[in-house]
Enzyme design. Sequence first.
Site, short mmCIF file in Angstrom:
data_model
loop_
_atom_site.label_atom_id
_atom_site.label_comp_id
_atom_site.label_asym_id
_atom_site.label_seq_id
_atom_site.Cartn_x
_atom_site.Cartn_y
_atom_site.Cartn_z
N CYS A 35 -0.22 3.65 10.24
CA CYS A 35 0.47 4.72 9.49
C CYS A 35 0.96 5.79 10.46
O CYS A 35 0.17 6.39 11.17
CB CYS A 35 -0.45 5.35 8.45
SG CYS A 35 0.36 6.71 7.58
N LYS A 90 -3.08 -4.72 9.44
CA LYS A 90 -1.68 -4.35 9.20
C LYS A 90 -1.07 -3.73 10.45
O LYS A 90 -1.53 -2.70 10.93
CB LYS A 90 -1.59 -3.38 8.02
CG LYS A 90 -0.15 -3.00 7.69
CD LYS A 90 -0.06 -2.40 6.31
CE LYS A 90 1.35 -1.97 5.99
NZ LYS A 90 1.42 -1.38 4.65
N SER A 116 6.54 11.01 4.26
CA SER A 116 5.52 11.68 5.04
C SER A 116 4.44 12.13 4.07
O SER A 116 4.16 13.32 3.93
CB SER A 116 6.13 12.88 5.78
OG SER A 116 5.15 13.53 6.55
N GLY A 137 8.84 -5.46 4.52
CA GLY A 137 9.83 -4.56 5.11
C GLY A 137 11.15 -4.81 4.42
O GLY A 137 11.87 -5.75 4.73
N SER A 155 0.82 -1.21 0.00
CA SER A 155 0.00 0.00 0.00
C SER A 155 0.86 1.27 0.00
O SER A 155 1.84 1.38 0.72
CB SER A 155 -0.89 -0.01 1.24
OG SER A 155 -1.67 1.17 1.26
N GLY A 173 -3.67 3.75 0.72
CA GLY A 173 -4.53 3.81 1.89
C GLY A 173 -5.69 4.77 1.71
O GLY A 173 -5.51 5.90 1.27
C1 LIG Z 1 5.56 6.40 0.01
C2 LIG Z 1 4.93 5.37 0.92
C3 LIG Z 1 3.56 5.44 1.17
C4 LIG Z 1 2.94 4.49 2.00
N1 LIG Z 1 1.59 4.55 2.21
C5 LIG Z 1 0.99 3.57 2.95
C6 LIG Z 1 -0.43 3.55 3.10
O1 LIG Z 1 -1.17 4.38 2.53
N2 LIG Z 1 -0.99 2.57 3.87
C7 LIG Z 1 -0.21 1.60 4.47
O2 LIG Z 1 -0.74 0.70 5.14
N3 LIG Z 1 1.14 1.58 4.31
C8 LIG Z 1 1.75 2.55 3.57
N4 LIG Z 1 3.11 2.51 3.41
C9 LIG Z 1 3.90 1.43 4.04
C10 LIG Z 1 4.19 0.29 3.06
O3 LIG Z 1 3.00 -0.30 2.59
C11 LIG Z 1 5.08 -0.79 3.76
O4 LIG Z 1 4.39 -1.28 4.90
C12 LIG Z 1 6.42 -0.27 4.20
O5 LIG Z 1 6.93 0.68 3.28
C13 LIG Z 1 7.46 -1.38 4.42
O6 LIG Z 1 7.72 -2.10 3.23
P1 LIG Z 1 8.97 -1.75 2.23
O7 LIG Z 1 10.19 -1.65 3.08
O8 LIG Z 1 8.98 -2.85 1.22
O9 LIG Z 1 8.64 -0.42 1.61
C14 LIG Z 1 3.74 3.46 2.58
C15 LIG Z 1 5.12 3.40 2.32
C16 LIG Z 1 5.71 4.33 1.49
C17 LIG Z 1 7.19 4.21 1.22
#
Ligand SMILES: Cc1cc2nc3c(=O)[nH]c(=O)nc-3n(C[C@H](O)[C@H](O)[C@H](O)COP(=O)(O)O)c2cc1C
Length: 310
Positions: free
Chosen positions: A139, A174, A70, A252, A21, A46
């Site tokens: 979040c 989540k 952010s 992650g 997401s 999200g």
């Molecule tokens: C730019 C950005 C926006 C994100 N927006 C959401 C979101 O809207 N809802 C959510 O549950 N997680 C959000 N996340 C978290 C990711 O879904 C994920 O849990 C987190 O980045 C860890 O995974 P990764 O290391 O592969 O990025 C966001 C992450 C990033 C980098």
Amino acid sequence: MISLACEIAGVKLNNPFIMASGTYGFGKEYSAYCDLNKLGGISGKGLTLHPKAGNKGTRIFETASGMLNSVGLENPGIEAFLAHELDEMVRWNTAVLINLGGGTIGDYVEGAALISEDNRIRRLDNRRGADMIELNISCPNVKEGGLAFGVETETARQVVREVRRATDMPLIVKLSPNAQDIRAMAVMCEEEGADGISLINTFSAMKIDIKRRRSVFDNLYAGLSGPAIKPIALRMVHQAAKAVSIPVIGMGGIVTAEDAVEFIMAGAAAVQVGTANFMNLRVGEELADDLYRYMEAEKIASLEEIRGII
Ligand SMILES: Cc1cc2nc3c(=O)[nH]c(=O)nc-3n(C[C@H](O)[C@H](O)[C@H](O)COP(=O)(O)O)c2cc1C
């Protein structure tokens, strides 16, 4: 015969790779670069009950082996999503997760009810709907992101309980790495009837602009993701998977198929890929091919052979 297929809460996935997401829009944004039919699933940006403009100021900052964001849950709101985005999203042969955020329990419940009602109508009309709700209580960037609910187990319990009552759709919760006790949080989700859990969301983190002598982000802190968090994410997924019998979706810092194999060995039923999408727009498609080659070389016929072996 090698099979990458897996199943979460009765939903069949082509392979274990779900795009995380907030890093994949609603899928169509990537469709020119990546064959979405080759993904296991997409968790959409999200959504909140009402549209959100997101945070002002800097939203993204690259760090050593990761990134800070952010974004502040910029999204069109649930009703606009259901009316204008979901039809396009369900066209692809890939599982669709609706990621739901909220600022109050009432918002979450109303949001889940709207999504479920849409799902019910689609079922009656023989039209495909979303496959699962991913309840985001994690979040860190906005009040409406739900982190206020995702730290203490008993506070989170109220949201999970109420949302579970509001929907009969498969419900994935989540979790935040900022939770006080990740095992207790996972167990609580299982007790309250969640069909699965996904973890981890981003770590609350910080970057200071030393020339301006202030935080880079208007909101002071931002969420850390990417390879930098992978070892901690893996430990938390392992702890959660050992504590529950519902499926765990691990994420992650996953960038390669080998990273995903680690999460599966730690007990993950499937994985999500976030930050890696900003490094390689085709990563989702490539990961499935790479995992196939890994399984072929290691003589693994199905992911069940290696799931949770640690
Ligand atoms: C730019 C950005 C926006 C994100 N927006 C959401 C979101 O809207 N809802 C959510 O549950 N997680 C959000 N996340 C978290 C990711 O879904 C994920 O849990 C987190 O980045 C860890 O995974 P990764 O290391 O592969 O990025 C966001 C992450 C990033 C980098």
